[in-house]
Write a protein that holds these residues in place. Structure first.
Motif, PDB file in Angstrom:
ATOM      1  N   LYS A 231      11.151-109.865 -37.678  1.00  0.00           N
ATOM      2  CA  LYS A 231      10.116-109.765 -38.709  1.00  0.00           C
ATOM      3  C   LYS A 231       9.269-108.521 -38.475  1.00  0.00           C
ATOM      4  CE  LYS A 231       9.662-114.763 -39.524  1.00  0.00           C
ATOM      5  NZ  LYS A 231       8.731-115.924 -39.473  1.00  0.00           N
ATOM      6  N   PRO A 232       8.753-107.915 -39.543  1.00  0.00           N
ATOM      7  CA  PRO A 232       7.914-106.722 -39.375  1.00  0.00           C
ATOM      8  C   PRO A 232       6.673-106.993 -38.533  1.00  0.00           C
ATOM      9  CG  PRO A 232       8.599-106.969 -41.661  1.00  0.00           C
ATOM     10  CD  PRO A 232       8.978-108.251 -40.963  1.00  0.00           C
ATOM     11  N   ILE A 233       6.322-106.014 -37.745  1.00  0.00           N
ATOM     12  CA  ILE A 233       5.047-105.995 -37.024  1.00  0.00           C
ATOM     13  C   ILE A 233       4.471-104.591 -37.195  1.00  0.00           C
ATOM     14  CG2 ILE A 233       5.778-107.719 -35.315  1.00  0.00           C
ATOM     15  CD1 ILE A 233       6.109-105.415 -33.296  1.00  0.00           C
ATOM     16  N   PRO A 234       3.177-104.405 -36.950  1.00  0.00           N
ATOM     17  CA  PRO A 234       2.631-103.052 -37.036  1.00  0.00           C
ATOM     18  C   PRO A 234       3.280-102.134 -36.003  1.00  0.00           C
ATOM     19  CG  PRO A 234       0.874-104.696 -37.006  1.00  0.00           C
ATOM     20  CD  PRO A 234       2.136-105.417 -36.658  1.00  0.00           C
ATOM     21  N   ILE A 235       3.838-101.020 -36.465  1.00  0.00           N
ATOM     22  CA  ILE A 235       4.388 -99.984 -35.580  1.00  0.00           C
ATOM     23  C   ILE A 235       3.487 -98.768 -35.733  1.00  0.00           C
ATOM     24  CG2 ILE A 235       6.366 -98.559 -34.984  1.00  0.00           C
ATOM     25  CD1 ILE A 235       8.148-100.632 -36.339  1.00  0.00           C
ATOM     26  N   LEU A 236       2.681 -98.506 -34.735  1.00  0.00           N
ATOM     27  CA  LEU A 236       1.637 -97.480 -34.796  1.00  0.00           C
ATOM     28  C   LEU A 236       2.139 -96.236 -34.071  1.00  0.00           C
ATOM     29  CD1 LEU A 236      -0.963-100.097 -33.654  1.00  0.00           C
ATOM     30  CD2 LEU A 236      -0.640 -99.344 -36.022  1.00  0.00           C
ATOM     31  N   LEU A 237       2.398 -95.190 -34.828  1.00  0.00           N
ATOM     32  CA  LEU A 237       2.987 -93.982 -34.260  1.00  0.00           C
ATOM     33  C   LEU A 237       1.902 -92.915 -34.082  1.00  0.00           C
ATOM     34  CD1 LEU A 237       5.713 -93.006 -33.287  1.00  0.00           C
ATOM     35  CD2 LEU A 237       6.182 -92.140 -35.576  1.00  0.00           C
ATOM     36  N   PHE A 238       1.598 -92.629 -32.817  1.00  0.00           N
ATOM     37  CA  PHE A 238       0.576 -91.636 -32.469  1.00  0.00           C
ATOM     38  C   PHE A 238       1.224 -90.249 -32.339  1.00  0.00           C
ATOM     39  CE2 PHE A 238      -1.669 -95.423 -31.287  1.00  0.00           C
ATOM     40  CZ  PHE A 238      -3.015 -95.112 -31.249  1.00  0.00           C
ATOM     41  N   GLY A 239       0.568 -89.239 -32.890  1.00  0.00           N
ATOM     42  CA  GLY A 239       1.026 -87.871 -32.669  1.00  0.00           C
ATOM     43  C   GLY A 239       1.963 -87.367 -33.741  1.00  0.00           C
ATOM     44  N   LYS A 240       1.474 -87.275 -34.980  1.00  0.00           N
ATOM     45  CA  LYS A 240       2.349 -86.855 -36.082  1.00  0.00           C
ATOM     46  C   LYS A 240       2.889 -85.449 -35.862  1.00  0.00           C
ATOM     47  CE  LYS A 240       2.772 -87.181 -41.075  1.00  0.00           C
ATOM     48  NZ  LYS A 240       2.116 -87.623 -42.337  1.00  0.00           N
ATOM     49  N   ASP A 241       2.081 -84.552 -35.321  1.00  0.00           N
ATOM     50  CA  ASP A 241       2.553 -83.187 -35.077  1.00  0.00           C
ATOM     51  C   ASP A 241       3.754 -83.184 -34.135  1.00  0.00           C
ATOM     52  OD1 ASP A 241       0.643 -82.161 -36.739  1.00  0.00           O
ATOM     53  OD2 ASP A 241      -0.724 -81.517 -35.135  1.00  0.00           O
ATOM     54  N   PHE A 242       3.663 -83.993 -33.083  1.00  0.00           N
ATOM     55  CA  PHE A 242       4.780 -84.078 -32.120  1.00  0.00           C
ATOM     56  C   PHE A 242       6.012 -84.669 -32.774  1.00  0.00           C
ATOM     57  CE2 PHE A 242       7.235 -86.865 -29.320  1.00  0.00           C
ATOM     58  CZ  PHE A 242       7.691 -85.956 -28.366  1.00  0.00           C
ATOM     59  N   TRP A 243       5.859 -85.826 -33.402  1.00  0.00           N
ATOM     60  CA  TRP A 243       7.023 -86.549 -33.907  1.00  0.00           C
ATOM     61  C   TRP A 243       7.718 -85.808 -35.043  1.00  0.00           C
ATOM     62  CZ3 TRP A 243       9.319 -89.991 -31.123  1.00  0.00           C
ATOM     63  CH2 TRP A 243       8.581 -90.748 -30.203  1.00  0.00           C
ATOM     64  N   THR A 244       6.948 -85.198 -35.931  1.00  0.00           N
ATOM     65  CA  THR A 244       7.583 -84.483 -37.041  1.00  0.00           C
ATOM     66  C   THR A 244       8.192 -83.158 -36.583  1.00  0.00           C
ATOM     67  OG1 THR A 244       5.415 -83.562 -37.660  1.00  0.00           O
ATOM     68  CG2 THR A 244       6.175 -85.540 -38.838  1.00  0.00           C
ATOM     69  N   LYS A 245       7.810 -82.703 -35.383  1.00  0.00           N
ATOM     70  CA  LYS A 245       8.442 -81.515 -34.808  1.00  0.00           C
ATOM     71  C   LYS A 245       9.802 -81.862 -34.211  1.00  0.00           C
ATOM     72  CE  LYS A 245       7.798 -77.983 -31.222  1.00  0.00           C
ATOM     73  NZ  LYS A 245       6.900 -77.480 -30.137  1.00  0.00           N
ATOM     74  N   VAL A 246       9.890 -83.010 -33.562  1.00  0.00           N
ATOM     75  CA  VAL A 246      11.136 -83.361 -32.864  1.00  0.00           C
ATOM     76  C   VAL A 246      12.078 -84.211 -33.716  1.00  0.00           C
ATOM     77  CG1 VAL A 246      10.048 -83.160 -30.590  1.00  0.00           C
ATOM     78  CG2 VAL A 246      10.074 -85.382 -31.741  1.00  0.00           C
ATOM     79  N   ILE A 247      11.565 -84.843 -34.781  1.00  0.00           N
ATOM     80  CA  ILE A 247      12.398 -85.658 -35.679  1.00  0.00           C
ATOM     81  C   ILE A 247      11.992 -85.365 -37.116  1.00  0.00           C
ATOM     82  CG2 ILE A 247      13.127 -87.986 -36.365  1.00  0.00           C
ATOM     83  CD1 ILE A 247      12.124 -88.967 -33.641  1.00  0.00           C
ATOM     84  N   ASN A 248      12.951 -85.088 -37.954  1.00  0.00           N
ATOM     85  CA  ASN A 248      12.672 -84.899 -39.373  1.00  0.00           C
ATOM     86  C   ASN A 248      12.945 -86.221 -40.090  1.00  0.00           C
ATOM     87  OD1 ASN A 248      12.480 -84.155 -42.081  1.00  0.00           O
ATOM     88  ND2 ASN A 248      13.292 -82.103 -41.693  1.00  0.00           N
ATOM     89  N   PHE A 249      11.925 -87.071 -40.136  1.00  0.00           N
ATOM     90  CA  PHE A 249      12.089 -88.382 -40.753  1.00  0.00           C
ATOM     91  C   PHE A 249      12.450 -88.266 -42.233  1.00  0.00           C
ATOM     92  CE2 PHE A 249       9.306 -89.238 -37.114  1.00  0.00           C
ATOM     93  CZ  PHE A 249       9.885 -90.368 -36.577  1.00  0.00           C
ATOM     94  N   GLU A 250      11.792 -87.357 -42.918  1.00  0.00           N
ATOM     95  CA  GLU A 250      12.049 -87.188 -44.354  1.00  0.00           C
ATOM     96  C   GLU A 250      13.491 -86.767 -44.601  1.00  0.00           C
ATOM     97  OE1 GLU A 250      10.304 -87.909 -46.949  1.00  0.00           O
ATOM     98  OE2 GLU A 250       8.454 -88.495 -45.911  1.00  0.00           O
ATOM     99  N   ALA A 251      14.035 -85.932 -43.714  1.00  0.00           N
ATOM    100  CA  ALA A 251      15.417 -85.487 -43.874  1.00  0.00           C
ATOM    101  C   ALA A 251      16.390 -86.657 -43.776  1.00  0.00           C
ATOM    102  CB  ALA A 251      15.756 -84.423 -42.836  1.00  0.00           C
ATOM    103  N   LEU A 252      16.093 -87.623 -42.934  1.00  0.00           N
ATOM    104  CA  LEU A 252      16.950 -88.802 -42.837  1.00  0.00           C
ATOM    105  C   LEU A 252      17.038 -89.521 -44.178  1.00  0.00           C
ATOM    106  CD1 LEU A 252      15.770 -90.290 -39.406  1.00  0.00           C
ATOM    107  CD2 LEU A 252      17.972 -89.214 -39.866  1.00  0.00           C
ATOM    108  N   ALA A 253      15.879 -89.637 -44.847  1.00  0.00           N
ATOM    109  CA  ALA A 253      15.866 -90.283 -46.160  1.00  0.00           C
ATOM    110  C   ALA A 253      16.543 -89.405 -47.218  1.00  0.00           C
ATOM    111  CB  ALA A 253      14.417 -90.588 -46.568  1.00  0.00           C
ATOM    112  N   GLU A 254      16.266 -88.106 -47.163  1.00  0.00           N
ATOM    113  CA  GLU A 254      16.866 -87.197 -48.138  1.00  0.00           C
ATOM    114  C   GLU A 254      18.385 -87.146 -48.005  1.00  0.00           C
ATOM    115  OE1 GLU A 254      14.879 -83.564 -47.394  1.00  0.00           O
ATOM    116  OE2 GLU A 254      12.941 -84.248 -48.227  1.00  0.00           O
ATOM    117  N   GLU A 255      18.877 -87.279 -46.785  1.00  0.00           N
ATOM    118  CA  GLU A 255      20.321 -87.272 -46.565  1.00  0.00           C
ATOM    119  C   GLU A 255      20.970 -88.604 -46.922  1.00  0.00           C
ATOM    120  OE1 GLU A 255      22.351 -84.789 -45.634  1.00  0.00           O
ATOM    121  OE2 GLU A 255      20.670 -83.391 -45.728  1.00  0.00           O
TER     122      GLU A 255
END
Length: 292
Positions: A231-255
């Protein structure tokens, strides 16, 4: 017949049997490995054939001890074992000898703010009151090691609250950080059982910048929720600059390999207060705000 007759244990406890089995009888029969009690025979328990039994033991031991500690739910912290607290980050930066060392030290120093935020968030969660039955919710739980994990356990220790550490045996030296509650300091052999215990009681999870281990645990959680296994729980992701640098989340959806709505599983935050507010909103519990 009395109730005592009905309820009284009829078989001798295993502890007593162990004591009696320890009699110093030195014969070829009693000194043979075959004669040892099976549950005291380490060589036997470590046989390949006994792996299913070891799985069960590693599942049961933390489960029973946490039940006895009345831990109803946990707030889990994932993150790097290499991000130092701000003071140590500056010491490392000052000690750097080469441009490469200074670059790495500076980037770690830039992320040391997340040590502070992890400690603050754990401090807030640890103040969540126990129920009338003594059961505890949002108990801080980390991997038990240094850096972000240490910060989490330290935040709970700041308010004299219990916290959990789930260490794993590694080829290089690893020890629990000093802020883990000793009675809740666990050690695992199997990564799979450790990861299961991270999530069995989890009601919120904070993910800070990290490496392979953090990626592994974070993406496994996303997969479990995405596929409906959890079941869903809150997933709190700290550090947007870091994460979007090392993973392109939007690209996963676009692909097309994930859907855009899968990205809604993630809540981006930068501070402990933002994270706790997101947990309160998820559970629609205004009373939780008082803990912050």
């Amino acid at each position: 017949m009395t109730n005592k007759d009905i309820e009284e244990r009829k078989f001798r406890p295993a502890k007593q049997e162990v004591k009696d089995a320890a009699k110093d009888l030195q014969t070829p029969q009693t000194t043979s490995a075959a004669y040892r009690l099976a549950f005291q025979d380490t060589d036997f328990l470590l046989r390949e054939d006994l792996r299913p039994v070891r799985f069960q033991l590693e599942l049961l031991k933390p489960e029973l001890l946490m039940n006895e500690a009345k831990i109803e739910s946990t707030f889990v912290f994932y993150g790097s074992a290499r991000i130092p607290e701000p003071e140590k980050a500056q010491e490392r930066l000052a000690a750097a000898m080469t441009d490469e060392e200074r670059g790495v030290a500076q980037r770690l120093a830039d992320k040391s703010k997340y040590y502070v935020e992890a400690r603050r968030l754990a401090n807030i969660a640890a103040r969540y009151p126990a129920g009338e039955d003594g059961k505890r919710n949002f108990v801080v739980c980390s991997g038990g090691g240094p850096s972000i994990m240490e910060a989490a356990n330290r935040g709970a220790a700041d308010v004299d609250a219990p916290s959990i550490g789930m260490n794993i045996v590694l080829p290089h030296e690893q020890a629990p950080n000093i802020y883990v509650t000793p009675e809740l300091s666990f050690q695992f052999h199997y990564f799979a059982l450790r990861k299961m215990h991270f999530l069995l009681r989890a009601r919120a999870l904070a993910v800070f910048p990290g490496g392979f281990g953090t990626f592994d645990e974070f993406f496994e959680l996303l997969t479990l929720i995405q596929t409906g296994k959890m079941k869903p729980i809150p997933i709190l992701l700290f550090g947007k600059d870091f994460w979007t640098k090392v993973i392109n989340f939007e690209a996963l959806a676009e692909e097309g390999v994930i859907s855009h709505r899968d990205l809604d599983l993630i809540t981006w935050v930068e501070t402990a207060e933002e994270a706790w507010s997101a947990v309160c909103a998820f559970y629609k519990d205004d009373t939780m705000m008082a803990c912050g």
